[in-house]
Design a protein around this motif. Structure first.
Motif, PDB file in Angstrom:
ATOM      1  N   ILE A   1       0.833  -1.204   0.000  1.00  0.00           N
ATOM      2  CA  ILE A   1       0.000   0.000   0.000  1.00  0.00           C
ATOM      3  C   ILE A   1       0.869   1.256   0.000  1.00  0.00           C
ATOM      4  CG2 ILE A   1      -1.614   1.371   1.390  1.00  0.00           C
ATOM      5  CD1 ILE A   1      -2.710  -1.371   2.411  1.00  0.00           C
ATOM      6  N   LEU A   2       1.824   1.308   0.906  1.00  0.00           N
ATOM      7  CA  LEU A   2       2.669   2.507   1.014  1.00  0.00           C
ATOM      8  C   LEU A   2       3.572   2.671  -0.199  1.00  0.00           C
ATOM      9  CD1 LEU A   2       2.559   4.558   3.377  1.00  0.00           C
ATOM     10  CD2 LEU A   2       1.499   2.356   3.916  1.00  0.00           C
ATOM     11  N   ASP A   3       3.977   1.576  -0.810  1.00  0.00           N
ATOM     12  CA  ASP A   3       4.771   1.670  -2.042  1.00  0.00           C
ATOM     13  C   ASP A   3       3.976   2.363  -3.148  1.00  0.00           C
ATOM     14  OD1 ASP A   3       6.997   0.501  -0.956  1.00  0.00           O
ATOM     15  OD2 ASP A   3       6.692  -1.476  -1.867  1.00  0.00           O
ATOM     16  N   VAL A   4       2.708   1.980  -3.284  1.00  0.00           N
ATOM     17  CA  VAL A   4       1.850   2.607  -4.295  1.00  0.00           C
ATOM     18  C   VAL A   4       1.700   4.102  -4.013  1.00  0.00           C
ATOM     19  CG1 VAL A   4      -0.512   2.754  -5.200  1.00  0.00           C
ATOM     20  CG2 VAL A   4       0.574   0.516  -4.872  1.00  0.00           C
ATOM     21  N   LEU A   5       1.463   4.444  -2.769  1.00  0.00           N
ATOM     22  CA  LEU A   5       1.248   5.845  -2.415  1.00  0.00           C
ATOM     23  C   LEU A   5       2.503   6.678  -2.629  1.00  0.00           C
ATOM     24  CD1 LEU A   5      -0.933   5.451   0.808  1.00  0.00           C
ATOM     25  CD2 LEU A   5      -1.679   5.766  -1.555  1.00  0.00           C
ATOM     26  N   ARG A   6       3.658   6.140  -2.245  1.00  0.00           N
ATOM     27  CA  ARG A   6       4.913   6.873  -2.458  1.00  0.00           C
ATOM     28  C   ARG A   6       5.163   7.088  -3.944  1.00  0.00           C
ATOM     29  NH1 ARG A   6       6.982   3.021   1.226  1.00  0.00           N
ATOM     30  NH2 ARG A   6       7.265   3.817   3.350  1.00  0.00           N
ATOM     31  N   ARG A   7       4.957   6.051  -4.720  1.00  0.00           N
ATOM     32  CA  ARG A   7       5.198   6.142  -6.158  1.00  0.00           C
ATOM     33  C   ARG A   7       4.308   7.195  -6.808  1.00  0.00           C
ATOM     34  NH1 ARG A   7       4.854   1.203  -7.043  1.00  0.00           N
ATOM     35  NH2 ARG A   7       2.709   1.012  -7.803  1.00  0.00           N
ATOM     36  N   ARG A   8       3.099   7.299  -6.320  1.00  0.00           N
ATOM     37  CA  ARG A   8       2.143   8.253  -6.884  1.00  0.00           C
ATOM     38  C   ARG A   8       2.271   9.640  -6.263  1.00  0.00           C
ATOM     39  NH1 ARG A   8      -2.215   5.731  -9.542  1.00  0.00           N
ATOM     40  NH2 ARG A   8      -3.489   7.603  -9.177  1.00  0.00           N
TER      41      ARG A   8
END
Length: 317
Positions: free
Chosen positions: A131-138
């Motif tokens: 979840i946090l990987d997706v948010l950081r990437r975006r």
């Protein structure tokens, strides 16, 4: 000389009168004008429950209709929502980015991501990392709404359980903070929804990490707070991140099992009172409109709640 003295005396009397008038104005209690108070409360409610402050919530996992991310985004958009939450149960984590993209096409922002954690080191749990990987990437920073399942810590004392909660949420708070997000405890009734537990965890995390976390108040899991709702709100207010509405019946007051009936807005006998108390408390954060009724089309549930809200708005004037 005499004229000068008379002029000076006159000036002093005018100053004294002005000071007395100002002092009386300051002493006048704000509550002395019920009409003004009523107008102020009505204006607060109008702003709090306005369309632009509403968030669509719980529109996925209880939806009776299997929708693609694009279909779900279209359904949410048709009601005019510009904010939505994402229920990041493990089975939905793989579509998080796709769903965020679908919402973005309709200028809808994901403002909260809900997650159930299972260990005292949530930062090492695979679904949390994803979840946090997706948010950081975006480069997006929605609130993270987190909780443990009701069956957690069954064999521990209340004191031991609270210590473990503080340890777990301290770990998660630091992980979330590094991603630029804010953490809030998702109040889902039962033992985890008790006010003393929530406040103990919030304070414990602050002492451990220096990070301020919040709490999410769910009407549909807040029946245990109905009898003393204004007092509960007063204690929650410094930490209250979001409130999600539900129809409420007084007969369910003090029920803490998490299984009281979930009702559309306007179909209960007590949500109007609680909504008025919420507006009067000074809370001005986001308001969630939920589906969360198993076997019901989310489109139907959202429509019923929004129609009920329109009627309740009239009564809040």
């Amino acid at each position: 000389m005499l004229n000068a003295r008379l002029w000076f005396a006159g000036k002093m009397m005018l100053c004294l009168f002005a000071c007395q008038t100002a002092a009386k104005a300051q002493e006048q209690p704000l509550s002395s004008n019920p009409a003004k108070l009523k107008t102020s409360a009505a204006e607060a409610a109008k702003s709090l429950y306005a369309d632009d402050n509403l968030t669509a919530w719980l529109v996925m996992f209880t939806d009776a209709v299997e929708r693609t991310p694009d279909e779900r985004a279209e359904m949410v958009a048709q009601f005019g929502f510009k904010k939505v939450g994402f229920e990041a149960f493990k089975k939905y984590v793989p579509i998080l980015e796709q769903q965020m993209d679908a919402y973005a096409k309709h200028n809808i922002k994901v403002t909260s991501v809900y997650v159930v954690v299972e260990t005292q080191t949530p930062s090492q749990e695979e679904h949390v990392i994803q979840i946090l990987d997706v948010l950081r990437r975006r480069g997006e920073t929605p609130q993270i709404w987190a909780m443990f399942g009701r069956g957690s810590f069954e064999s521990t004392t209340d004191e031991e359980r609270n210590k473990k909660l503080v340890t777990a949420f301290s770990d998660l708070a630091k992980y979330v903070d590094k991603a630029g997000c804010e953490l809030a405890l998702y109040n889902y009734g039962s033992w985890f929804g008790k006010l003393d537990v929530q406040l103990a965890v919030i304070e414990g995390v602050r002492q451990n990490t220096g990070i301020k976390i919040g709490t999410v108040l769910n009407f549909h899991r807040g029946h245990q707070h109905m009898e003393d709702f204004p007092q509960v709100l007063q204690q929650m207010m410094p930490h209250l991140s979001a409130v999600n509405l539900n129809g409420m019946n007084w007969k369910d007051a003090d029920y803490d099992g998490g299984g009281a009936l979930i009702l559309p807005l306007g179909q209960g006998d007590y949500e109007l009172t609680m909504m008025r108390q919420l507006a009067e408390s000074g809370y001005r954060g986001p308001i969630g409109i939920i589906d969360h009724r198993s076997g019901v089309d989310a489109q139907v549930a959202l429509r019923e709640n929004l129609d009920g809200l329109v009627k309740l708005r009239e009564k809040l004037k």
